[in-house]
Design a protein around this motif. Sequence first.
Motif, PDB file in Angstrom:
ATOM      1  N   TYR A 261       0.816  -1.213   0.000  1.00  0.00           N
ATOM      2  CA  TYR A 261       0.000   0.000   0.000  1.00  0.00           C
ATOM      3  C   TYR A 261       0.853   1.269   0.000  1.00  0.00           C
ATOM      4  CZ  TYR A 261      -4.379  -2.586   0.683  1.00  0.00           C
ATOM      5  OH  TYR A 261      -5.463  -3.403   0.515  1.00  0.00           O
ATOM      6  N   ARG A 262       2.060   1.199   0.546  1.00  0.00           N
ATOM      7  CA  ARG A 262       2.950   2.362   0.449  1.00  0.00           C
ATOM      8  C   ARG A 262       3.278   2.663  -1.010  1.00  0.00           C
ATOM      9  NH1 ARG A 262       5.233   0.458   5.333  1.00  0.00           N
ATOM     10  NH2 ARG A 262       6.759  -0.817   4.205  1.00  0.00           N
ATOM     11  N   LEU A 263       3.541   1.621  -1.785  1.00  0.00           N
ATOM     12  CA  LEU A 263       3.791   1.835  -3.213  1.00  0.00           C
ATOM     13  C   LEU A 263       2.542   2.354  -3.913  1.00  0.00           C
ATOM     14  CD1 LEU A 263       5.924  -1.284  -4.170  1.00  0.00           C
ATOM     15  CD2 LEU A 263       6.623   1.115  -4.408  1.00  0.00           C
ATOM     16  N   ARG A 264       1.390   1.777  -3.596  1.00  0.00           N
ATOM     17  CA  ARG A 264       0.136   2.265  -4.166  1.00  0.00           C
ATOM     18  C   ARG A 264      -0.058   3.743  -3.881  1.00  0.00           C
ATOM     19  NH1 ARG A 264      -5.028   0.933  -0.790  1.00  0.00           N
ATOM     20  NH2 ARG A 264      -3.940   2.534   0.418  1.00  0.00           N
ATOM     21  N   ASP A 265       0.171   4.125  -2.641  1.00  0.00           N
ATOM     22  CA  ASP A 265      -0.044   5.516  -2.258  1.00  0.00           C
ATOM     23  C   ASP A 265       0.976   6.444  -2.914  1.00  0.00           C
ATOM     24  OD1 ASP A 265      -2.144   4.612  -0.760  1.00  0.00           O
ATOM     25  OD2 ASP A 265      -1.079   4.697   1.165  1.00  0.00           O
ATOM     26  N   LEU A 266       2.207   5.951  -3.107  1.00  0.00           N
ATOM     27  CA  LEU A 266       3.194   6.740  -3.846  1.00  0.00           C
ATOM     28  C   LEU A 266       2.719   6.974  -5.271  1.00  0.00           C
ATOM     29  CD1 LEU A 266       6.015   8.033  -4.120  1.00  0.00           C
ATOM     30  CD2 LEU A 266       6.884   5.748  -4.707  1.00  0.00           C
TER      31      LEU A 266
ATOM     32  N   GLN B 241       2.236  10.660  -6.622  1.00  0.00           N
ATOM     33  CA  GLN B 241       3.281  11.181  -7.511  1.00  0.00           C
ATOM     34  C   GLN B 241       3.260  10.593  -8.915  1.00  0.00           C
ATOM     35  OE1 GLN B 241       7.213  11.313  -5.727  1.00  0.00           O
ATOM     36  NE2 GLN B 241       6.343  11.395  -3.664  1.00  0.00           N
ATOM     37  N   GLY B 242       2.405   9.615  -9.153  1.00  0.00           N
ATOM     38  CA  GLY B 242       2.302   9.048 -10.484  1.00  0.00           C
ATOM     39  C   GLY B 242       3.042   7.725 -10.616  1.00  0.00           C
ATOM     40  N   MET B 243       2.729   7.034 -11.699  1.00  0.00           N
ATOM     41  CA  MET B 243       3.261   5.695 -11.914  1.00  0.00           C
ATOM     42  C   MET B 243       4.777   5.693 -12.102  1.00  0.00           C
ATOM     43  SD  MET B 243       1.939   2.685 -11.848  1.00  0.00           S
ATOM     44  CE  MET B 243       2.412   0.996 -12.239  1.00  0.00           C
ATOM     45  N   ALA B 244       5.319   6.723 -12.710  1.00  0.00           N
ATOM     46  CA  ALA B 244       6.770   6.757 -12.917  1.00  0.00           C
ATOM     47  C   ALA B 244       7.516   6.758 -11.595  1.00  0.00           C
ATOM     48  CB  ALA B 244       7.150   7.978 -13.754  1.00  0.00           C
ATOM     49  N   ALA B 245       7.003   7.489 -10.599  1.00  0.00           N
ATOM     50  CA  ALA B 245       7.648   7.521  -9.287  1.00  0.00           C
ATOM     51  C   ALA B 245       7.533   6.160  -8.608  1.00  0.00           C
ATOM     52  CB  ALA B 245       7.012   8.599  -8.417  1.00  0.00           C
ATOM     53  N   LEU B 246       6.386   5.510  -8.747  1.00  0.00           N
ATOM     54  CA  LEU B 246       6.195   4.189  -8.163  1.00  0.00           C
ATOM     55  C   LEU B 246       7.198   3.199  -8.759  1.00  0.00           C
ATOM     56  CD1 LEU B 246       2.740   2.406  -7.779  1.00  0.00           C
ATOM     57  CD2 LEU B 246       4.756   1.176  -8.547  1.00  0.00           C
ATOM     58  N   VAL B 247       7.297   3.175 -10.085  1.00  0.00           N
ATOM     59  CA  VAL B 247       8.178   2.219 -10.761  1.00  0.00           C
ATOM     60  C   VAL B 247       9.642   2.503 -10.442  1.00  0.00           C
ATOM     61  CG1 VAL B 247       8.934   1.357 -13.012  1.00  0.00           C
ATOM     62  CG2 VAL B 247       6.494   1.752 -12.573  1.00  0.00           C
ATOM     63  N   ALA B 248       9.997   3.765 -10.312  1.00  0.00           N
ATOM     64  CA  ALA B 248      11.386   4.116  -9.996  1.00  0.00           C
ATOM     65  C   ALA B 248      11.811   3.550  -8.643  1.00  0.00           C
ATOM     66  CB  ALA B 248      11.555   5.630 -10.016  1.00  0.00           C
ATOM     67  N   GLN B 249      10.867   3.390  -7.735  1.00  0.00           N
ATOM     68  CA  GLN B 249      11.181   2.824  -6.421  1.00  0.00           C
ATOM     69  C   GLN B 249      11.069   1.302  -6.436  1.00  0.00           C
ATOM     70  OE1 GLN B 249       9.671   4.894  -2.938  1.00  0.00           O
ATOM     71  NE2 GLN B 249       9.196   2.947  -1.930  1.00  0.00           N
ATOM     72  N   TRP B 250      10.096   0.783  -7.168  1.00  0.00           N
ATOM     73  CA  TRP B 250       9.791  -0.644  -7.124  1.00  0.00           C
ATOM     74  C   TRP B 250      10.724  -1.499  -7.979  1.00  0.00           C
ATOM     75  CZ3 TRP B 250       7.935  -3.588 -11.323  1.00  0.00           C
ATOM     76  CH2 TRP B 250       7.482  -4.879 -11.003  1.00  0.00           C
ATOM     77  N   LEU B 251      11.064  -1.012  -9.173  1.00  0.00           N
ATOM     78  CA  LEU B 251      11.760  -1.862 -10.140  1.00  0.00           C
ATOM     79  C   LEU B 251      13.226  -2.153  -9.810  1.00  0.00           C
ATOM     80  CD1 LEU B 251      11.753  -3.441 -12.790  1.00  0.00           C
ATOM     81  CD2 LEU B 251      12.186  -1.275 -13.995  1.00  0.00           C
TER      82      LEU B 251
ATOM     83  N   ALA C 235       1.531   0.083 -17.940  1.00  0.00           N
ATOM     84  CA  ALA C 235       0.458  -0.731 -17.367  1.00  0.00           C
ATOM     85  C   ALA C 235      -0.521   0.128 -16.580  1.00  0.00           C
ATOM     86  CB  ALA C 235       1.048  -1.824 -16.480  1.00  0.00           C
ATOM     87  N   GLY C 236       0.000   1.131 -15.893  1.00  0.00           N
ATOM     88  CA  GLY C 236      -0.862   2.073 -15.206  1.00  0.00           C
ATOM     89  C   GLY C 236      -1.201   1.698 -13.779  1.00  0.00           C
ATOM     90  N   LEU C 237      -1.637   2.685 -13.032  1.00  0.00           N
ATOM     91  CA  LEU C 237      -1.893   2.511 -11.605  1.00  0.00           C
ATOM     92  C   LEU C 237      -3.117   1.635 -11.335  1.00  0.00           C
ATOM     93  CD1 LEU C 237      -0.926   3.260  -8.776  1.00  0.00           C
ATOM     94  CD2 LEU C 237      -2.391   5.298  -8.890  1.00  0.00           C
ATOM     95  N   VAL C 238      -4.122   1.706 -12.187  1.00  0.00           N
ATOM     96  CA  VAL C 238      -5.322   0.893 -11.972  1.00  0.00           C
ATOM     97  C   VAL C 238      -4.967  -0.589 -12.002  1.00  0.00           C
ATOM     98  CG1 VAL C 238      -7.553   0.229 -12.946  1.00  0.00           C
ATOM     99  CG2 VAL C 238      -6.928   2.642 -12.825  1.00  0.00           C
ATOM    100  N   VAL C 239      -4.135  -0.979 -12.956  1.00  0.00           N
ATOM    101  CA  VAL C 239      -3.700  -2.368 -13.049  1.00  0.00           C
ATOM    102  C   VAL C 239      -2.854  -2.743 -11.832  1.00  0.00           C
ATOM    103  CG1 VAL C 239      -2.196  -3.950 -14.332  1.00  0.00           C
ATOM    104  CG2 VAL C 239      -3.855  -2.525 -15.550  1.00  0.00           C
ATOM    105  N   PHE C 240      -1.937  -1.857 -11.446  1.00  0.00           N
ATOM    106  CA  PHE C 240      -1.106  -2.130 -10.275  1.00  0.00           C
ATOM    107  C   PHE C 240      -1.968  -2.355  -9.040  1.00  0.00           C
ATOM    108  CE2 PHE C 240       1.231  -0.810  -6.498  1.00  0.00           C
ATOM    109  CZ  PHE C 240       2.399  -1.541  -6.620  1.00  0.00           C
ATOM    110  N   GLU C 241      -2.952  -1.507  -8.832  1.00  0.00           N
ATOM    111  CA  GLU C 241      -3.815  -1.636  -7.657  1.00  0.00           C
ATOM    112  C   GLU C 241      -4.604  -2.939  -7.692  1.00  0.00           C
ATOM    113  OE1 GLU C 241      -6.106   1.686  -6.456  1.00  0.00           O
ATOM    114  OE2 GLU C 241      -4.512   3.154  -6.829  1.00  0.00           O
ATOM    115  N   ALA C 242      -5.122  -3.310  -8.858  1.00  0.00           N
ATOM    116  CA  ALA C 242      -5.870  -4.567  -8.961  1.00  0.00           C
ATOM    117  C   ALA C 242      -4.971  -5.754  -8.634  1.00  0.00           C
ATOM    118  CB  ALA C 242      -6.453  -4.712 -10.368  1.00  0.00           C
TER     119      ALA C 242
END
Length: 222
Positions: free
Chosen positions: A85-90, A94-104, A129-136
Amino acid sequence: MFGETLAAFPESRVMDGFYGGADRIEAMADHVLERMPARAALLGHSMGARVALEIIRKAPDRVERLALVDTGVHPVKPGEQEGRYRLRDLGRAQGMAALVAQWLPPMMGDAAARDDALMARLTTMCVSAGLVVFEAQIEALLYRPALDALLPAIGCPTAAIVGDQDRWSPVAQHEAIAAAIPGARLHVVPDAGHMLPAEAPDAFNRIVAQWLTMPAADQPGD
């Protein structure tokens, strides 16, 4: 992720990674079952391997052989929901690019993390892929079905495949998977992380070729 594998095995197919927007593993498996051939060699990577196992549970007669790549079979761990959920909230903030920069980056093996072209391709894949897919998908993983009783009942030729630098789904998990499934073979690829099929495609494809010819006679009781 599987571009070079598709080129090496032109008869293969990739099921879409979005599973029709499903947010449960069981529904993802139904999505694949509606679209896959009547009988197939089934390979799943990461969450896709959990979907493949659910397909085995639902329709074992449709799976000729099974490959589980860079994955796990454990239940939800303490703190896992909070981390996801921390990644989801990021991503929400801040958008999907910020999430992927931390996750990948932590997913990658050491050499792959320094490969700018590969990192750019995988980043584009994940961001698109987008945030909706990530959340699902994180909801599907957080409510994943138990697998303990399923593994010993798997009767088709099975391979567990992992990169030796996979810190997300480490080698020990695959050792346990191979030990729990009758006759399963373990393959550990050196110098590769969680994104093994893209990081070390030549080594990965050699193992896939072996898996596709793995005889059913390897299974106890045959």
